[in-house]
Enzyme design. Structure first.
Site, PDB file in Angstrom:
ATOM      1  N   GLY A  60      33.766  44.933  30.925  1.00 41.53           N
ATOM      2  CA  GLY A  60      32.334  44.912  31.206  1.00 41.53           C
ATOM      3  C   GLY A  60      32.196  44.785  32.709  1.00 41.53           C
ATOM      4  N   HIS A  61      31.925  45.908  33.375  1.00 35.50           N
ATOM      5  CA  HIS A  61      31.867  45.922  34.840  1.00 35.50           C
ATOM      6  C   HIS A  61      30.415  46.059  35.278  1.00 35.50           C
ATOM      7  CE1 HIS A  61      36.304  47.483  35.027  1.00 35.50           C
ATOM      8  NE2 HIS A  61      36.182  46.333  34.400  1.00 35.50           N
ATOM      9  N   LYS A  72      35.030  43.427  39.837  1.00 30.41           N
ATOM     10  CA  LYS A  72      35.626  44.748  40.125  1.00 30.41           C
ATOM     11  C   LYS A  72      34.562  45.841  40.167  1.00 30.41           C
ATOM     12  CE  LYS A  72      38.184  44.222  36.449  1.00 30.41           C
ATOM     13  NZ  LYS A  72      37.925  42.807  36.111  1.00 30.41           N
ATOM     14  N   ASN A 106      36.527  46.801  25.959  1.00 30.54           N
ATOM     15  CA  ASN A 106      36.621  45.342  26.147  1.00 30.54           C
ATOM     16  C   ASN A 106      36.183  44.968  27.562  1.00 30.54           C
ATOM     17  OD1 ASN A 106      38.886  46.710  27.101  1.00 30.54           O
ATOM     18  ND2 ASN A 106      40.362  45.155  26.489  1.00 30.54           N
ATOM     19  N   ARG A 161      31.928  31.726  30.076  1.00 28.77           N
ATOM     20  CA  ARG A 161      33.261  31.795  30.687  1.00 28.77           C
ATOM     21  C   ARG A 161      33.716  30.400  31.072  1.00 28.77           C
ATOM     22  NH1 ARG A 161      31.217  36.624  34.600  1.00 28.77           N
ATOM     23  NH2 ARG A 161      31.434  38.355  33.138  1.00 28.77           N
ATOM     24  N   ASP A 216      36.805  39.866  35.131  1.00 31.34           N
ATOM     25  CA  ASP A 216      35.449  39.532  35.576  1.00 31.34           C
ATOM     26  C   ASP A 216      35.384  39.048  37.024  1.00 31.34           C
ATOM     27  OD1 ASP A 216      34.660  40.138  32.976  1.00 31.34           O
ATOM     28  OD2 ASP A 216      34.893  38.066  32.296  1.00 31.34           O
ATOM     29  N   VAL A 263      30.177  41.561  28.223  1.00 29.60           N
ATOM     30  CA  VAL A 263      30.267  42.327  26.977  1.00 29.60           C
ATOM     31  C   VAL A 263      29.895  41.467  25.776  1.00 29.60           C
ATOM     32  CG1 VAL A 263      31.877  43.499  25.423  1.00 29.60           C
ATOM     33  CG2 VAL A 263      31.986  43.928  27.861  1.00 29.60           C
ATOM     34  N   GLN A 274      40.152  44.387  33.007  1.00 29.33           N
ATOM     35  CA  GLN A 274      40.772  43.086  32.760  1.00 29.33           C
ATOM     36  C   GLN A 274      41.336  42.547  34.093  1.00 29.33           C
ATOM     37  OE1 GLN A 274      41.605  45.748  30.147  1.00 29.33           O
ATOM     38  NE2 GLN A 274      39.609  44.958  29.599  1.00 29.33           N
TER      39      GLN A 274
HETATM   40  P1  GDP Z   1      34.136  42.779  36.489  1.00 27.32           P
HETATM   41  O1  GDP Z   1      34.412  42.846  35.029  1.00 27.32           O
HETATM   42  O2  GDP Z   1      35.325  42.409  37.289  1.00 27.32           O
HETATM   43  O3  GDP Z   1      33.469  44.030  37.010  1.00 27.32           O
HETATM   44  O4  GDP Z   1      33.082  41.594  36.697  1.00 27.32           O
HETATM   45  P2  GDP Z   1      31.784  41.288  35.777  1.00 27.32           P
HETATM   46  O5  GDP Z   1      30.770  42.332  36.011  1.00 27.32           O
HETATM   47  O6  GDP Z   1      32.202  41.041  34.375  1.00 27.32           O
HETATM   48  O7  GDP Z   1      31.344  39.880  36.343  1.00 27.32           O
HETATM   49  C1  GDP Z   1      31.013  39.692  37.681  1.00 27.32           C
HETATM   50  C2  GDP Z   1      29.568  39.158  37.776  1.00 27.32           C
HETATM   51  O8  GDP Z   1      29.343  38.613  39.052  1.00 27.32           O
HETATM   52  C3  GDP Z   1      28.525  40.239  37.608  1.00 27.32           C
HETATM   53  O9  GDP Z   1      27.410  39.690  36.967  1.00 27.32           O
HETATM   54  C4  GDP Z   1      28.174  40.634  39.043  1.00 27.32           C
HETATM   55  O10 GDP Z   1      26.860  41.161  39.171  1.00 27.32           O
HETATM   56  C5  GDP Z   1      28.283  39.308  39.723  1.00 27.32           C
HETATM   57  N1  GDP Z   1      28.715  39.356  41.122  1.00 27.32           N
HETATM   58  C6  GDP Z   1      29.626  40.166  41.726  1.00 27.32           C
HETATM   59  N2  GDP Z   1      29.817  39.801  43.007  1.00 27.32           N
HETATM   60  C7  GDP Z   1      29.014  38.751  43.217  1.00 27.32           C
HETATM   61  C8  GDP Z   1      28.777  37.895  44.353  1.00 27.32           C
HETATM   62  O11 GDP Z   1      29.365  38.029  45.407  1.00 27.32           O
HETATM   63  N3  GDP Z   1      27.881  36.871  44.179  1.00 27.32           N
HETATM   64  C9  GDP Z   1      27.228  36.666  43.016  1.00 27.32           C
HETATM   65  N4  GDP Z   1      26.389  35.655  42.955  1.00 27.32           N
HETATM   66  N5  GDP Z   1      27.416  37.450  41.942  1.00 27.32           N
HETATM   67  C10 GDP Z   1      28.300  38.462  42.040  1.00 27.32           C
HETATM   68  P1  IMO Z   2      36.831  43.068  32.583  1.00 30.29           P
HETATM   69  O1  IMO Z   2      37.366  44.449  32.826  1.00 30.29           O
HETATM   70  C1  IMO Z   2      37.639  39.113  30.912  1.00 30.29           C
HETATM   71  C2  IMO Z   2      40.135  38.962  27.325  1.00 30.29           C
HETATM   72  C3  IMO Z   2      39.508  38.512  26.024  1.00 30.29           C
HETATM   73  C4  IMO Z   2      40.708  37.861  25.357  1.00 30.29           C
HETATM   74  C5  IMO Z   2      41.863  38.758  25.782  1.00 30.29           C
HETATM   75  C6  IMO Z   2      42.259  39.800  24.731  1.00 30.29           C
HETATM   76  O2  IMO Z   2      35.351  43.003  32.427  1.00 30.29           O
HETATM   77  O3  IMO Z   2      37.361  42.114  33.601  1.00 30.29           O
HETATM   78  P2  IMO Z   2      41.121  42.056  23.916  1.00 30.29           P
HETATM   79  O4  IMO Z   2      39.812  42.310  23.259  1.00 30.29           O
HETATM   80  O5  IMO Z   2      41.297  42.790  25.206  1.00 30.29           O
HETATM   81  O6  IMO Z   2      42.300  42.265  23.003  1.00 30.29           O
HETATM   82  O7  IMO Z   2      41.127  40.472  24.246  1.00 30.29           O
HETATM   83  O8  IMO Z   2      41.438  39.405  26.961  1.00 30.29           O
HETATM   84  N1  IMO Z   2      39.454  40.083  27.993  1.00 30.29           N
HETATM   85  C7  IMO Z   2      38.723  39.974  29.106  1.00 30.29           C
HETATM   86  N2  IMO Z   2      38.370  38.890  29.815  1.00 30.29           N
HETATM   87  N3  IMO Z   2      37.273  40.330  31.346  1.00 30.29           N
HETATM   88  C8  IMO Z   2      37.635  41.435  30.662  1.00 30.29           C
HETATM   89  O9  IMO Z   2      37.401  42.685  31.122  1.00 30.29           O
HETATM   90  C9  IMO Z   2      38.364  41.283  29.456  1.00 30.29           C
HETATM   91  N4  IMO Z   2      38.866  42.141  28.546  1.00 30.29           N
HETATM   92  C10 IMO Z   2      39.546  41.403  27.655  1.00 30.29           C
HETATM   93  O10 IMO Z   2      38.466  37.591  26.263  1.00 30.29           O
HETATM   94  O11 IMO Z   2      40.932  36.577  25.919  1.00 30.29           O
HETATM   95 MG    MG Z   3      33.780  41.975  33.244  1.00 28.46          MG
END
Ligand code: GDP
Ligand code: IMO
Ligand code: MG
Length: 435
Positions: free
Chosen positions: A40-41, A16, A38, A305, A13, A300, A224
């Site tokens: 969520g981008h 990415k 698993n 967090r 998270d 997701v 991840q």
């Molecule tokens: P990922 O799994 O690595 O793609 O990240 P996630 O989408 O799960 O979580 C990142 C969250 O931060 C999302 O809600 C993005 O829209 C938000 N986000 C990304 N970059 C920034 C930033 O620079 N500032 C803020 N405030 N939010 C951001």
């Molecule tokens: P993105 O790509 C954050 C965590 C779960 C759990 C562990 C194992 O959005 O960054 P799993 O279901 O994969 O066997 O769970 O990994 N986890 C994540 N945490 N971002 C993710 O994906 C994750 N995918 C799995 O919360 O601790």
């Molecule tokens: Mg994510």
């Protein structure tokens, strides 16, 4: 060489999705190499928000090919849902998406196996996403898994499915959950689902290597994060795949000699979802403030967090493992109102200071971070696009992190949208993106 990997430098998270979406403008193909739904981008384009789980974020760029590599585990129903959602928004999924014939398929009973292992009284729960990811990888490594190629070939499927279903029936019976699954109905359902994706399934290693040979550029999208990698992360509190740069080659079939750079995505602080050690976790009101300011809830699962402070030993460790050429630091704006920002510069463990990452959960849980406090800038950085427009103390914070981690910060994200980004001219990242 112009192919790049973008992956998470912490526990997932990191942002990415935003960074991959931004960089994919100059790439022909975006490929995922591990994990499943698993992930969520989140990608924000204008006032629209997209959450990609299984399909590479590059799909949102018209004309960019999106590849689900052999290293993924795919839930066909989740894939269909995601495809339909994207199609309803006008994305040409059927022409843009390719799925590896060697990717493994998640079946409903994988989720059941996960429920059993997570619910066992004598076993530590990992706090998984409950998507059946781990059990599907168990079957893959156990050499009894089912791949797209098998699902699409009648004779292969017929030979594999019966013993596969029988194993699961034995397991279900052992845990007294007999009768939960109608294996014959599942077989028919999955065969029908497979027909719907048949035109997109191919040898993606051949597709990728052929494209590279023809001069096309590929961006590899990690899911991840490094600390969730099954080998190098905080085992056993990890996911079941290779999220690190080493996973790109096994998960796509593109050799290491064809990959030109690795970019680590890191938050300006740290978050983690699920159980497991987290040395710089802020268990006080500051942690709650970070969660509120950063809207830190799982994309997701919606789970809150856990939040904490930037961890230099962790970034040095993940940088060593991945060989980061540059860092993309996200969510700088979330720290805008913080008066003093703690940064862990070392770990204290067993009475001595160290920069090393211990291997056991017990030792990881015993770490006492050694903090330095950086003065906060207490001004808005939201939406800033030029480095020199950042408040002086924000630049100082970034330069402090760069110096301690030993890797340049080539990109700074100041908001969720594409345009809320600083790309530093003259950086190694700028050179890698330009090629
Ligand atoms: P990922 O799994 O690595 O793609 O990240 P996630 O989408 O799960 O979580 C990142 C969250 O931060 C999302 O809600 C993005 O829209 C938000 N986000 C990304 N970059 C920034 C930033 O620079 N500032 C803020 N405030 N939010 C951001
Ligand atoms: P993105 O790509 C954050 C965590 C779960 C759990 C562990 C194992 O959005 O960054 P799993 O279901 O994969 O066997 O769970 O990994 N986890 C994540 N945490 N971002 C993710 O994906 C994750 N995918 C799995 O919360 O601790
Ligand atoms: Mg994510």
């Amino acid at each position: 060489m112009s192919n790049l990997t973008v992956l998470g430098a912490q526990w997932g998270d990191e942002g990415k999705g935003k960074i991959v979406d931004l960089f994919s403008e100059t790439f022909d193909i975006v490929a995922r190499y591990q994990g499943g739904h698993n992930a969520g981008h989140t990608v924000r384009i204008g006032d629209k928000t997209f959450i990609l789980k299984l399909i590479p974020s590059g799909i949102l760029r018209p004309g960019v090919k999106a590849v689900i590599g052999n290293g993924l585990v795919v839930d066909l129903k989740a894939l269909m849902e995601e495809m339909e959602a994207l199609e309803s928004l006008g994305v040409d999924v059927r022409n843009q998406l390719a799925i590896s014939s060697r990717a493994h398929v998640i079946f409903p009973f994988h989720r059941l196996v996960e429920k059993i292992s997570e619910g066992r009284k004598d076993r530590v729960a990992i706090g998984t996403t409950s998507r059946g990811i781990g059990p599907c990888y168990e079957d893959k490594v156990g050499r009894r898994g089912m791949r797209f190629a098998d699902l699409l070939e009648d004779a292969s499927f017929a030979a594999l499915y019966e013993p596969f279903a029988e194993d699961k029936q034995i397991l279900a019976r052992a845990f007294q959950i007999e009768g939960w699954f109608d294996f014959a109905a599942i077989r028919e359902e999955y065969l029908a689902l497979a027909e719907r994706v048949r035109p997109m399934v191919c040898d993606t290693a051949a597709l990728l290597n052929g494209a590279i040979a023809a001069g096309k550029r590929v961006l590899f999208e990690g899911a991840q994060g490094t600390m969730l990698d099954v080998d190098h992360g905080t085992y056993p509190f990890v996911t079941s795949s290779s999220a690190t740069a080493g996973g790109v080659s096994t998960g796509t079939g593109v050799p290491p000699s064809r990959i030109g750079g690795v970019i680590g995505v890191s938050k300006a602080y740290v978050t983690r979802v699920g159980e497991g050690p987290f040395p710089t976790e802020a268990r006080d009101a500051c942690g709650e403030d970070l969660r509120r300011l950063g809207n830190e809830y799982g994309a997701v699962t919606g789970r809150p967090r856990r939040c904490g402070w930037f961890d230099v030993p962790l970034l040095r460790y993940t940088s060593m493992l991945n060989g980061f050429d540059s860092l993309a630091l996200t969510k700088l704006d979330v720290l805008d109102t913080v008066e003093e920002i703690p940064v862990a510069v070392a770990y204290r463990l067993g009475g001595r200071e160290t920069l090393d990452m211990p291997a056991t959960s017990r030792q990881l849980a015993a770490i006492e971070p050694v903090y330095t406090r950086c003065p906060g800038w207490r001004a808005s950085t939201a939406g800033i696009t030029r480095y020199e427009d950042l408040p002086g103390l924000a630049r100082k914070y970034l330069e402090f992190l760069e110096e301690k981690v030993g890797v340049e910060i080539g990109c700074i994200s100041t908001g969720p949208r594409r345009d809320q980004t600083i790309l530093r001219p003259g950086s190694r990242l700028a050179a890698l993106l330009a090629r």
